[in-house]
Design a protein around this motif. Sequence first.
Motif: not given
Length: 313
Positions: A169, A305, A165-167, A150-151, A303
């Motif tokens: 939006y 999940p 990975r980076f969160n 996700g992200g 973005t």
Amino acid sequence: MVRVRARSYCSSANLGSGFDVVAVALDAYYDEVEVEVVRGGSGSVVLESVGGVFAELVDRDINTSVAAAKELLKFVGVDNVDVSIRLWKGIPPSAGLGGSGASAVATIKAVMTALDLELSHNEIIEIAGRAEAVVAGEPHYDNVSASLLGGLVFVLSSNPVNVIRFNVYANFVVATPMVRMPPNKTAIMRSVLPKQVELKEVVRNYGRLVALVAGLLSGNFKIAGYGMEDYIVEPARAAYIPCYESVKKSALDSGAYGLAISGAGPSLLALCEDEDIARRVLKAIEDSYRRHGVEALVKIAHTGPATEVLTLD
């Protein structure tokens, strides 16, 4: 017998200047895979059924779900279980939205859960990338990474596989012209890429890639949109994407910060500041396709999940 169902979302790779190293999960579409795993079997893996919105477009003979299950069992050294797969296809196939990667990742997570296996994210990505080779001709790790985690993801290395990975939006518009693509589309779209590139063009692209990464991570989507302009891959592919120039102009004129070919196409991905602008861009893109007589699915997306296990019986 153990039955497990998992869901993986679609993804968009490259985002312009990030060829093969940048991808983002999107909540626009998803695939679901249900597996039945029986211990003490002969090692058979079968695709029992295909359903969902895009079931009729799925190639039953060359399918990443089956390949993913086989690659997983080979990786962990298990040859005495039978796996039956039911695929629900909600991602348009051969659209440049990581549909084959999502199916592979959902299958791997479902079988892992059924067998109580623990693997690292990079190991899962490596297995899923190998499964993608049955449709892409060679392993690819960008889409499967985004669908799994996700992200926003960056592929730091493919040998060995190393993904972070980076969160993030963000608001996007995803446009998919409903045209029939050849089974080996990804290989074809790679064959048109230049074999050699002048150093000055590489440096020019580096600047755009820096802007893409910095903009996405800082939330400055105007800078990220600037970074979606690519000088190496997209110019070679643009002629093969229906309405590329027209849709790009319409999207940018209506407020999108950037637009790029999603993966190997034919889908296009536009980055917007917010939902209101995304709605305006969506209408402009729909109008552009309509003027050219091309049927297209156009959706606002955000973005997406990570892959999730839904049920375990």
